[in-house]
Design a protein around this motif. Structure first.
Motif, mmCIF file in Angstrom:
data_model
loop_
_atom_site.group_PDB
_atom_site.id
_atom_site.type_symbol
_atom_site.label_atom_id
_atom_site.label_comp_id
_atom_site.label_asym_id
_atom_site.label_seq_id
_atom_site.Cartn_x
_atom_site.Cartn_y
_atom_site.Cartn_z
ATOM 1 N N ARG A 262 0.078 66.087 -8.613
ATOM 2 C CA ARG A 262 1.290 66.536 -9.310
ATOM 3 C C ARG A 262 0.901 67.639 -10.279
ATOM 4 N NH1 ARG A 262 5.947 63.055 -9.607
ATOM 5 N NH2 ARG A 262 6.868 64.954 -10.388
ATOM 6 N N ARG A 263 1.788 68.618 -10.463
ATOM 7 C CA ARG A 263 1.577 69.701 -11.427
ATOM 8 C C ARG A 263 2.819 69.848 -12.287
ATOM 9 N NH1 ARG A 263 -0.879 74.967 -8.919
ATOM 10 N NH2 ARG A 263 -1.727 75.107 -11.002
ATOM 11 N N ALA B 291 2.934 58.090 -15.754
ATOM 12 C CA ALA B 291 2.851 58.132 -14.296
ATOM 13 C C ALA B 291 2.514 56.738 -13.781
ATOM 14 C CB ALA B 291 1.784 59.118 -13.848
ATOM 15 N N THR C 243 2.959 60.886 -3.914
ATOM 16 C CA THR C 243 3.165 61.416 -5.263
ATOM 17 C C THR C 243 3.656 60.292 -6.168
ATOM 18 O OG1 THR C 243 5.407 62.094 -4.706
ATOM 19 C CG2 THR C 243 3.707 63.773 -4.532
ATOM 20 N N LYS D 262 -4.269 64.613 -10.515
ATOM 21 C CA LYS D 262 -4.625 64.306 -9.134
ATOM 22 C C LYS D 262 -5.613 63.163 -9.109
ATOM 23 C CE LYS D 262 -7.999 68.055 -8.947
ATOM 24 N NZ LYS D 262 -8.414 69.249 -8.228
ATOM 25 N N THR E 52 -2.337 69.448 -14.464
ATOM 26 C CA THR E 52 -2.510 68.960 -13.099
ATOM 27 C C THR E 52 -3.015 67.528 -13.134
ATOM 28 O OG1 THR E 52 -3.044 71.188 -12.331
ATOM 29 C CG2 THR E 52 -3.667 69.370 -10.894
ATOM 30 N N ALA F 115 -1.712 70.364 -2.484
ATOM 31 C CA ALA F 115 -0.448 69.640 -2.374
ATOM 32 C C ALA F 115 -0.162 69.261 -0.931
ATOM 33 C CB ALA F 115 0.691 70.474 -2.945
#
Length: 144
Positions: free
Chosen positions: A101-102, A53, A37, A75, A73, A31
């Motif tokens: 992002r998680r 997203a 993000t 990424k 997760t 992160a």
């Protein structure tokens, strides 16, 4: 007499917020190295959870989605364009580089059925819900 600079107050607030976030991300290597993000919307439907997203300019092969211990997760990386200085550029707002992002998923999420697709720069992740466990009726037998 002091000149009033309203933007200096906003810049100071932004620097303080960035410092506070840097301290909270110090323990998570990935992160801390993320450069941006993506914006995410999450919706709960009757049979599934849906996560959208915004990933414009990110090709599907640069997106990595994993599920482990109830944590989803997301990424990947948006490739940078050639860094050629062009005459007349006044502002650069589009970000490039890695994102991360998680999300903690509820116990009702079925990790085996997760699917994802990307269309027009929007990633849609569908997370089905586990079948609800129905109570079993137990008949009581009487004497005689």
């Amino acid at each position: 007499m002091t000149r009033y600079e309203p933007w200096s107050l906003l810049n100071q607030l932004q620097r303080e917020l960035e410092r506070s976030f840097e301290g909270s991300r110090a323990g998570t290597d990935t992160a801390a190295t993320a450069e941006w993000t993506p914006a995410v919307d999450i919706k709960e439907e009757v049979n599934r959870y849906v996560l959208w997203a915004d990933l414009p300019g990110v090709s599907p092969e640069h997106i990595d989605i994993t599920m482990e211990n109830g944590i989803l997760t997301l990424k990947g990386e948006r490739s940078t364009e050639a860094k050629v200085q062009r005459e007349g550029i006044k502002r650069v707002e589009r970000v490039f580089g890695t994102f991360y992002r998680r999300f903690s998923l509820p116990d009702t999420a079925d990790s085996d059925g997760i699917s994802a697709r990307c269309s027009n720069g929007v990633l849609e992740i569908s997370i089905p819900k586990k079948a609800a466990v129905q109570p079993k009726k137990i008949n009581v037998a009487g004497e005689g």
